[in-house]
Design a protein around this motif. Structure first.
Motif, PDB file in Angstrom:
ATOM      1  N   ALA A  41      50.945  43.462  48.358  1.00 10.64           N
ATOM      2  CA  ALA A  41      51.917  43.696  47.278  1.00 10.64           C
ATOM      3  C   ALA A  41      52.035  45.189  46.975  1.00 10.64           C
ATOM      4  O   ALA A  41      53.135  45.704  46.754  1.00 10.64           O
ATOM      5  CB  ALA A  41      51.519  42.922  46.032  1.00 10.64           C
ATOM      6  N   LEU A  42      50.907  45.890  46.973  1.00 11.84           N
ATOM      7  CA  LEU A  42      50.936  47.328  46.707  1.00 11.84           C
ATOM      8  C   LEU A  42      51.654  48.082  47.823  1.00 11.84           C
ATOM      9  O   LEU A  42      52.401  49.024  47.566  1.00 11.84           O
ATOM     10  CB  LEU A  42      49.519  47.862  46.526  1.00 11.84           C
ATOM     11  CG  LEU A  42      48.841  47.467  45.220  1.00 11.84           C
ATOM     12  CD1 LEU A  42      47.353  47.803  45.270  1.00 11.84           C
ATOM     13  CD2 LEU A  42      49.512  48.129  44.035  1.00 11.84           C
ATOM     14  N   GLN A  43      51.436  47.675  49.065  1.00 15.00           N
ATOM     15  CA  GLN A  43      52.100  48.333  50.187  1.00 15.00           C
ATOM     16  C   GLN A  43      53.601  48.100  50.155  1.00 15.00           C
ATOM     17  O   GLN A  43      54.376  48.949  50.589  1.00 15.00           O
ATOM     18  CB  GLN A  43      51.516  47.847  51.508  1.00 15.00           C
ATOM     19  CG  GLN A  43      50.114  48.351  51.738  1.00 15.00           C
ATOM     20  CD  GLN A  43      49.461  47.723  52.953  1.00 15.00           C
ATOM     21  OE1 GLN A  43      49.891  46.697  53.472  1.00 15.00           O
ATOM     22  NE2 GLN A  43      48.375  48.329  53.403  1.00 15.00           N
ATOM     23  N   GLU A  58      50.512  46.149  36.374  1.00 13.22           N
ATOM     24  CA  GLU A  58      51.230  44.888  36.163  1.00 13.22           C
ATOM     25  C   GLU A  58      51.451  44.164  37.487  1.00 13.22           C
ATOM     26  O   GLU A  58      51.298  42.947  37.563  1.00 13.22           O
ATOM     27  CB  GLU A  58      52.566  45.146  35.458  1.00 13.22           C
ATOM     28  CG  GLU A  58      53.331  43.890  35.136  1.00 13.22           C
ATOM     29  CD  GLU A  58      52.639  42.946  34.171  1.00 13.22           C
ATOM     30  OE1 GLU A  58      53.148  41.817  34.011  1.00 13.22           O
ATOM     31  OE2 GLU A  58      51.601  43.294  33.563  1.00 13.22           O
ATOM     32  N   LEU A  59      51.785  44.885  38.547  1.00 13.21           N
ATOM     33  CA  LEU A  59      51.967  44.259  39.848  1.00 13.21           C
ATOM     34  C   LEU A  59      50.671  43.589  40.313  1.00 13.21           C
ATOM     35  O   LEU A  59      50.680  42.450  40.794  1.00 13.21           O
ATOM     36  CB  LEU A  59      52.429  45.278  40.886  1.00 13.21           C
ATOM     37  CG  LEU A  59      52.557  44.716  42.307  1.00 13.21           C
ATOM     38  CD1 LEU A  59      53.797  43.840  42.426  1.00 13.21           C
ATOM     39  CD2 LEU A  59      52.586  45.831  43.315  1.00 13.21           C
ATOM     40  N   ILE A  60      49.565  44.281  40.164  1.00  7.64           N
ATOM     41  CA  ILE A  60      48.275  43.726  40.573  1.00  7.64           C
ATOM     42  C   ILE A  60      47.946  42.485  39.747  1.00  7.64           C
ATOM     43  O   ILE A  60      47.540  41.454  40.282  1.00  7.64           O
ATOM     44  CB  ILE A  60      47.158  44.785  40.434  1.00  7.64           C
ATOM     45  CG1 ILE A  60      47.373  45.901  41.454  1.00  7.64           C
ATOM     46  CG2 ILE A  60      45.783  44.143  40.600  1.00  7.64           C
ATOM     47  CD1 ILE A  60      46.501  47.121  41.231  1.00  7.64           C
ATOM     48  N   ARG A  61      48.133  42.560  38.453  1.00  8.05           N
ATOM     49  CA  ARG A  61      47.827  41.439  37.560  1.00  8.05           C
ATOM     50  C   ARG A  61      48.647  40.208  37.934  1.00  8.05           C
ATOM     51  O   ARG A  61      48.111  39.115  38.109  1.00  8.05           O
ATOM     52  CB  ARG A  61      48.093  41.832  36.104  1.00  8.05           C
ATOM     53  CG  ARG A  61      47.620  40.817  35.081  1.00  8.05           C
ATOM     54  CD  ARG A  61      48.077  41.204  33.673  1.00  8.05           C
ATOM     55  NE  ARG A  61      49.516  41.030  33.504  1.00  8.05           N
ATOM     56  CZ  ARG A  61      50.115  39.840  33.364  1.00  8.05           C
ATOM     57  NH1 ARG A  61      49.412  38.735  33.385  1.00  8.05           N
ATOM     58  NH2 ARG A  61      51.422  39.767  33.212  1.00  8.05           N
ATOM     59  N   VAL A  62      49.942  40.388  38.090  1.00  9.41           N
ATOM     60  CA  VAL A  62      50.834  39.271  38.407  1.00  9.41           C
ATOM     61  C   VAL A  62      50.509  38.688  39.788  1.00  9.41           C
ATOM     62  O   VAL A  62      50.477  37.467  39.968  1.00  9.41           O
ATOM     63  CB  VAL A  62      52.309  39.726  38.329  1.00  9.41           C
ATOM     64  CG1 VAL A  62      53.244  38.705  38.936  1.00  9.41           C
ATOM     65  CG2 VAL A  62      52.688  40.018  36.896  1.00  9.41           C
ATOM     66  N   THR A  63      50.246  39.544  40.761  1.00 12.00           N
ATOM     67  CA  THR A  63      49.935  39.081  42.116  1.00 12.00           C
ATOM     68  C   THR A  63      48.648  38.264  42.139  1.00 12.00           C
ATOM     69  O   THR A  63      48.595  37.192  42.754  1.00 12.00           O
ATOM     70  CB  THR A  63      49.824  40.276  43.087  1.00 12.00           C
ATOM     71  OG1 THR A  63      51.060  41.000  43.085  1.00 12.00           O
ATOM     72  CG2 THR A  63      49.497  39.818  44.500  1.00 12.00           C
ATOM     73  N   ALA A  64      47.612  38.748  41.476  1.00 16.65           N
ATOM     74  CA  ALA A  64      46.337  38.022  41.444  1.00 16.65           C
ATOM     75  C   ALA A  64      46.491  36.681  40.725  1.00 16.65           C
ATOM     76  O   ALA A  64      46.011  35.648  41.205  1.00 16.65           O
ATOM     77  CB  ALA A  64      45.259  38.873  40.772  1.00 16.65           C
ATOM     78  N   ARG A  65      47.160  36.677  39.571  1.00 19.98           N
ATOM     79  CA  ARG A  65      47.357  35.422  38.830  1.00 19.98           C
ATOM     80  C   ARG A  65      48.170  34.424  39.643  1.00 19.98           C
ATOM     81  O   ARG A  65      47.865  33.237  39.670  1.00 19.98           O
ATOM     82  CB  ARG A  65      48.021  35.691  37.489  1.00 19.98           C
ATOM     83  CG  ARG A  65      47.053  36.266  36.465  1.00 19.98           C
ATOM     84  CD  ARG A  65      47.732  36.589  35.151  1.00 19.98           C
ATOM     85  NE  ARG A  65      48.432  35.477  34.554  1.00 19.98           N
ATOM     86  CZ  ARG A  65      47.913  34.619  33.665  1.00 19.98           C
ATOM     87  NH1 ARG A  65      46.677  34.784  33.280  1.00 19.98           N
ATOM     88  NH2 ARG A  65      48.642  33.655  33.161  1.00 19.98           N
TER      89      ARG A  65
END
Length: 85
Positions: A41-43, A58-65
Motif C-alpha cells: 500500500a505504501l509503495q 491513515e493509509l497504514i491504519r486502514v490497510t492493516a484494519r
C-alpha cells in the motif's frame, strides 16, 4: 521506518495484540502477510502524499484494519508508529 521522501528504509512491523501472537509459528505467516500488504500500500501511495505523516499513518491504519477484517473478521484497535529518518 521511512526516509524524508517517503521511501521505506525498513520493513513494516505489525503487532496484533489480542489477535495474533508474534512468537507463534502458526501466527507468523499472518503477520508477514499483513506487513506485506502495508508495504504494498505504501509503495502504491502517490509520491506527493508520502511526505505527509497524517496521510501515511491513515493509509497504514486502514490497510492493516482491512487486512485483519478480511482474514479474521475482526477490526482491531490500530496504532501506527511512524519513524522518519
Amino acid at each position: 521506518v521511512m526516509d524524508a521522501r517517503g521511501n521505506l528504509v525498513a520493513d513494516p512491523r505489525i503487532t496484533a495484540l489480542g489477535l495474533l501472537d508474534e512468537t507463534s509459528d502458526q501466527d507468523t505467516p499472518h503477520l508477514a502477510a499483513a506487513e506485506a500488504e502495508v508495504a504494498k500500500a505504501l509503495q502504491n501511495m502517490p509520491k506527493n502524499l508520502r511526505g505527509s505523516d497524517d496521510e501515511v499513518t491513515e493509509l497504514i491504519r486502514v490497510t492493516a484494519r482491512r487486512f485483519f477484517n478480511e482474514r479474521f473478521d475482526r477490526k482491531p484497535q490500530t496504532r501506527v508508529h511512524l519513524i522518519r529518518v
